[in-house]
Design a protein around this motif. Structure first.
Motif, short mmCIF file in Angstrom:
data_model
loop_
_atom_site.label_atom_id
_atom_site.label_comp_id
_atom_site.label_asym_id
_atom_site.label_seq_id
_atom_site.Cartn_x
_atom_site.Cartn_y
_atom_site.Cartn_z
N PHE A 71 -21.31 11.94 22.90
CA PHE A 71 -21.63 13.35 22.66
C PHE A 71 -20.70 13.82 21.54
O PHE A 71 -19.50 14.01 21.77
CB PHE A 71 -21.42 14.22 23.90
CG PHE A 71 -21.43 13.48 25.22
CD1 PHE A 71 -22.48 12.65 25.57
CD2 PHE A 71 -20.36 13.60 26.10
CE1 PHE A 71 -22.47 11.95 26.77
CE2 PHE A 71 -20.34 12.92 27.31
CZ PHE A 71 -21.40 12.09 27.64
N ARG A 72 -21.24 14.01 20.35
CA ARG A 72 -20.42 14.36 19.19
C ARG A 72 -20.51 15.86 18.93
O ARG A 72 -21.59 16.42 18.76
CB ARG A 72 -20.86 13.56 17.96
CG ARG A 72 -20.72 12.05 18.20
CD ARG A 72 -21.02 11.24 16.97
NE ARG A 72 -20.03 11.44 15.91
CZ ARG A 72 -18.87 10.82 15.84
NH1 ARG A 72 -18.52 9.93 16.78
NH2 ARG A 72 -18.05 11.04 14.85
N SER A 73 -19.35 16.49 18.90
CA SER A 73 -19.29 17.93 18.77
C SER A 73 -19.91 18.39 17.45
O SER A 73 -19.64 17.83 16.39
CB SER A 73 -17.83 18.41 18.84
OG SER A 73 -17.75 19.80 18.60
N ASP A 74 -20.75 19.43 17.53
CA ASP A 74 -21.30 20.05 16.32
C ASP A 74 -20.32 21.06 15.73
O ASP A 74 -20.56 21.59 14.64
CB ASP A 74 -22.63 20.75 16.64
CG ASP A 74 -23.70 19.76 17.07
OD1 ASP A 74 -23.67 18.60 16.60
OD2 ASP A 74 -24.59 20.14 17.86
N ARG B 267 -29.66 16.87 21.53
CA ARG B 267 -28.47 17.72 21.47
C ARG B 267 -28.44 18.58 22.72
O ARG B 267 -29.48 18.81 23.36
CB ARG B 267 -28.46 18.59 20.21
CG ARG B 267 -29.52 19.65 20.17
CD ARG B 267 -29.63 20.30 18.81
NE ARG B 267 -28.47 21.11 18.47
CZ ARG B 267 -28.42 22.45 18.63
NH1 ARG B 267 -29.46 23.10 19.13
NH2 ARG B 267 -27.35 23.12 18.28
N PHE B 268 -27.26 19.02 23.09
CA PHE B 268 -27.20 19.98 24.19
C PHE B 268 -26.38 21.19 23.78
O PHE B 268 -25.46 21.10 22.96
CB PHE B 268 -26.71 19.35 25.49
CG PHE B 268 -25.37 18.70 25.46
CD1 PHE B 268 -24.22 19.42 25.73
CD2 PHE B 268 -25.24 17.34 25.21
CE1 PHE B 268 -22.98 18.81 25.74
CE2 PHE B 268 -24.00 16.72 25.21
CZ PHE B 268 -22.86 17.46 25.47
N VAL B 269 -26.77 22.31 24.34
CA VAL B 269 -26.22 23.61 24.00
C VAL B 269 -25.75 24.28 25.28
O VAL B 269 -26.45 24.24 26.32
CB VAL B 269 -27.28 24.49 23.31
CG1 VAL B 269 -26.71 25.88 22.99
CG2 VAL B 269 -27.81 23.82 22.06
N LEU B 270 -24.58 24.91 25.25
CA LEU B 270 -24.07 25.67 26.38
C LEU B 270 -24.19 27.16 26.05
O LEU B 270 -23.57 27.64 25.11
CB LEU B 270 -22.62 25.30 26.67
CG LEU B 270 -22.38 23.83 27.03
CD1 LEU B 270 -20.91 23.56 27.28
CD2 LEU B 270 -23.22 23.43 28.25
N ASN B 271 -25.01 27.87 26.81
CA ASN B 271 -25.29 29.28 26.50
C ASN B 271 -25.14 30.22 27.68
O ASN B 271 -25.54 31.38 27.61
CB ASN B 271 -26.71 29.41 25.92
CG ASN B 271 -27.80 28.89 26.86
OD1 ASN B 271 -27.53 28.60 28.02
ND2 ASN B 271 -29.01 28.77 26.36
N ARG C 160 -14.44 22.93 23.06
CA ARG C 160 -15.60 22.95 22.16
C ARG C 160 -15.42 22.01 20.98
O ARG C 160 -16.40 21.56 20.38
CB ARG C 160 -15.83 24.37 21.62
CG ARG C 160 -16.14 25.40 22.68
CD ARG C 160 -16.36 26.78 22.07
NE ARG C 160 -15.16 27.30 21.43
CZ ARG C 160 -15.09 27.66 20.15
NH1 ARG C 160 -16.14 27.54 19.37
NH2 ARG C 160 -13.96 28.14 19.65
N LYS C 161 -14.17 21.73 20.63
CA LYS C 161 -13.90 21.03 19.38
C LYS C 161 -13.39 19.61 19.63
O LYS C 161 -12.41 19.16 19.04
CB LYS C 161 -12.93 21.85 18.54
CG LYS C 161 -13.52 23.20 18.15
CD LYS C 161 -12.56 24.04 17.34
CE LYS C 161 -13.23 25.37 16.95
NZ LYS C 161 -12.33 26.22 16.14
N MET C 162 -14.07 18.93 20.55
CA MET C 162 -13.75 17.53 20.83
C MET C 162 -15.05 16.80 21.14
O MET C 162 -16.03 17.40 21.58
CB MET C 162 -12.78 17.41 22.02
CG MET C 162 -13.35 17.87 23.34
SD MET C 162 -12.12 17.80 24.68
CE MET C 162 -13.20 18.04 26.12
N HIS C 163 -15.08 15.50 20.89
CA HIS C 163 -16.22 14.67 21.25
C HIS C 163 -16.14 14.29 22.73
O HIS C 163 -15.10 14.43 23.38
CB HIS C 163 -16.23 13.39 20.41
CG HIS C 163 -16.41 13.60 18.94
ND1 HIS C 163 -17.24 14.56 18.42
CD2 HIS C 163 -15.86 12.94 17.87
CE1 HIS C 163 -17.21 14.51 17.10
NE2 HIS C 163 -16.38 13.54 16.74
N GLY C 164 -17.25 13.78 23.26
CA GLY C 164 -17.29 13.27 24.62
C GLY C 164 -17.96 11.90 24.65
O GLY C 164 -18.71 11.54 23.73
#
Length: 518
Positions: free
Chosen positions: A243-246, A322-326, A217-221
Motif C-alpha cells: 500500500f503506497r501512500s499517495d 486504491r483506498f481512501v479514508l473519509n 498518512r505519510k508512510m507506506h504499508g
C-alpha cells in the motif's frame, strides 16, 4: 453566547472542537438521562442516602448502575499494537487482476468495498507517545460480500523474526523489564537481536529515517507475509501486498520526535483526525507482487521468509486499486479499541502460504481477540460481516440470533450449506516431508540489508542512522554492544561496523574524562 456558537477565540483544529461541534448539532436536544436499562434518572448529582449524613442505600440503582459499569469500562489492552488510531473508507479497483485472483472484491474495475484501517505503534502501551522510534502497524479490514478479509501488516515489508515461535520472545525483549518495570531494557533488546541474525535487515531499517514517520498518512504499508492468490480456474500464485501512500513520504528527525513526545504525545492521532475532518482524505495505491510456485522453487532466497523482501526488479509491483479514508470514528472504544483484525479471515480467491510467521498469526490473532473481547468478537458491529450463517451459538455478548436456524450439521431443516464456489477456490496443495524443527533464519541475512545500506539510503541519512543506532547501543553493556556490531552491522558493511565502534569508543573516552575530572 452558547457552546453551540463558535467564537473567533475558539478557532482551533477540528480535534479540539469535537464537543463544540456536538453542542452545535444538538442545540434542541431534550433527551433525559437514563440508566443502562433505559430508566429515566431524576437526579444525577447525589447518591440516595438515609438523611444528610446517613449511609448510602444499596437500593440506589442509579449509583449501582454507574459504579458497576465504571469498574468494567476497560478491557485488556492489546499485548502489541496497543496504541493506535483508525478510520473508515473504501477500496476501489482500478486494474484487472482476475487472472491472479477470483476474490469478489477484485471482480471488476470501479468496484468499491467498505474498509476500516487501523494504524498503531508496535511496542508500547496505550499511553505510548506516537513519535517513538518503532514499527507502525497498518491493518485493513475489507467488508466484502464473501465476509471479512483482514489484511494485517506494518509500515515495513519485513520483520525482525521469521518463525512465529520466536515472536513472543522478541516482544518480551521490547517490553518492560519484569523486575524494574522500565522499558526499553536495552540489554534485553540487543541481546535478543544480536542472537537472531535474521533481524539484521529490519533492525537496520528501524534506525533509518523511516523509523519515525511524520504521520500515519505519510508512510507506506505492507502485508509483509507471503499469501496465495487463486483465480477462477484454480491456478495458484504466491503474493505480497503493498500500500503506497499517495501523500508525500515524510519522516521526523529524532530531535523533533522527542520534542513532540513531550508536548503532544497523540500527535499522529490528531493529524489523522484533522485531515479527515477537513476533507483532506488520505489515500494509498494498492499493489501486489506475484510469484509462481515454479519461480518459488528456484528462487535464490526463501520467498516465505518474512525477513526478506521480493526484489522489485525480479517481481515488479502490479497495480490493483486504491483506498481512501473519509470517515472518522464516532466512538473510539466501540470502533477502534474493539476493532479486531484476524489473519485467519480470508475470502475465496485469497489463501495462505508456508510463511512460518503467517502460519502462527493465523491462530494467534483470533485467540487474542477471544481473550480481550470474548468468543463473539466477530458479532460486534465494527467487526461483523454483512451476514453470519453458521452453527456457532451462545457465549458472552451474543448479538446475532440467526433466526432460530438449527445449531447442528448436517440437518434436514434448511440450515446453511457448504459453498461450492468457496470449495473450488481453495485448491489442493501437495505437501510432503518429515516433521522436524528446522531453523529458517540462518541463510544469508545480510545481502538485502547491504542493498538497503549501500544503494537505497544516501550518505546524509547514513550519518543519521549511525547516530540513531549509537544512541541506543550506548544504553546497553559493552559486551552486548560489541556482539551486536559483530553479528549484525559489521556483516552488512565493514565501514558501518567500524564507525559504530568508533562512536562507542569516543563516548567511552568522553565519559572517562568526565569521571576523572570529577
Amino acid at each position: 453566547m452558547g457552546l453551540g456558537e463558535v467564537s473567533p477565540n475558539d478557532i482551533r483544529d477540528p480535534a479540539s472542537n469535537v464537543l463544540l461541534e456536538y453542542a452545535k448539532n444538538h442545540q434542541d436536544n431534550n433527551d433525559s438521562i437514563t440508566t443502562d436499562g433505559g430508566n429515566p434518572v431524576g437526579i444525577h448529582t447525589a447518591s440516595l442516602t438515609v438523611g444528610y449524613h446517613g449511609p448510602t442505600l444499596l437500593e440506589d440503582t442509579v449509583l449501582i448502575d454507574e459504579l458497576t459499569h465504571f469498574s468494567r469500562e476497560r478491557i485488556p489492552e492489546r499485548v502489541v499494537h496497543a496504541k493506535g488510531g483508525a478510520a473508515f473508507g473504501y477500496f476501489e479497483v482500478t486494474h484487472d487482476i482476475t487472472q491472479y485472483s477470483a476474490a469478489s472484491l477484485f471482480g471488476e474495475i470501479g468496484k468499491k468495498t467498505p474498509i476500516a484501517v487501523r494504524f498503531s505503534q508496535v511496542a508500547g502501551e496505550r499511553g505510548y507517545a506516537d513519535t517513538y522510534r518503532d514499527l507502525r502497524g497498518f491493518a485493513i479490514k475489507f467488508y466484502t460480500e464473501d465476509g471479512i478479509w483482514d489484511l494485517v501488516g506494518n509500515n515495513s515489508p519485513i520483520f525482525f523474526v521469521n518463525d512465529s515461535i520466536n515472536f513472543p520472545m522478541f516482544i518480551h525483549s521490547l517490553k518492560r523489564n519484569p523486575v524494574t518495570n522500565i522499558r526499553p531494557d536495552y540489554d534485553a533488546l540487543f541481546d535478543f537481536l544480536s542472537l537472531r541474525p535474521e533481524s539484521t535487515h529490519q533492525t537496520l531499517q528501524l534506525f533509518t529515517d523511516r523509523g519515525i514517520p511524520a504521520s500515519y498518512r505519510k508512510m507506506h504499508g505492507y502485508g509483509a507475509n507471503t499469501f496465495s492468490l487463486i483465480n477462477a480456474e484454480g491456478k495458484l500464485v504466491y503474493c505480497k501486498f503493498h500500500f503506497r501512500s499517495d501523500q508525500p513520504i515524510e519522516n521526523l528527525s529524532q530531535e523533533e520526535a522527542d520534542r513532540l513526545a513531550g508536548v503532544q504525545p497523540d500527535y499522529y492521532l490528531r493529524d489523522l483526525y484533522n485531515a479527515i475532518r477537513t476533507g483532506d482524505y488520505p489515500s494509498w495505491s494498492f499493489y501486489i507482487q506475484v510469484m509462481t510456485p515454479e519461480q518459488a522453487a528456484k528462487n535464490p532466497y526463501d520467498p516465505f521468509d518474512n525477513s526478506k523482501v521480493w526484489l522489485h526488479g525480479d517481481y515488479p509491483l502490479i497495480p490493483v486499486g486504491r483506498f481512501v479514508l473519509n470517515k472518522n470514528p464516532t466512538n473510539y472504544f466501540a470502533e477502534v479499541e474493539q476493532l479486531a483484525f484476524d489473519v485467519s479471515h480470508v475470502i475465496p480467491g485469497i489463501d495462505f502460504s508456508p510463511d512460518r510467521m503467517l502460519q502462527g498469526r493465523i491462530f494467534n490473532y483470533g485467540d487474542t481477540h477471544r481473550y480481550r473481547l470474548g468468543v463473539n468478537v466477530n458479532q460486534l458491529p465494527v467487526n461483523a460481516p454483512f451476514q453470519i450463517h453458521n452453527y456457532n451459538r451462545d457465549g458472552r455478548s451474543t448479538i446475532v440470533s440467526q433466526g432460530g436456524a438449527p445449531n447442528y450439521y448436517p440437518n434436514s431443516f434448511e440450515g446453511p450449506k457448504a459453498d461450492k464456489r468457496a470449495r473450488a477456490l481453495f485448491p489442493k496443495v501437495p505437501i510432503s516431508g518429515l516433521t522436524d524443527r528446522v531453523e529458517n533464519g540462518l541463510i544469508d541475512n545480510y545481502t538485502q540489508a547491504r542493498l538497503l545500506w549501500t544503494r537505497v539510503i544516501k550518505e546524509d541519512e547514513r550519518n543519521r542512522t549511525i547516530e540513531n543506532i549509537l544512541n541506543w547501543l550506548r544504553q546497553t553493556n559493552s559486551v552486548i554492544a560489541e556482539r551486536t556490531i559483530e553479528n549484525l552491522f559489521e556483516k552488512v558493511d565493514a565501514e558501518l561496523g567500524a564507525r559504530l565502534r568508533a562512536g562507542l569508543k569516543a563516548q567511552e573516552t568522553l565519559t572517562t574524562h568526565i569521571l576523572l575530572k570529577k
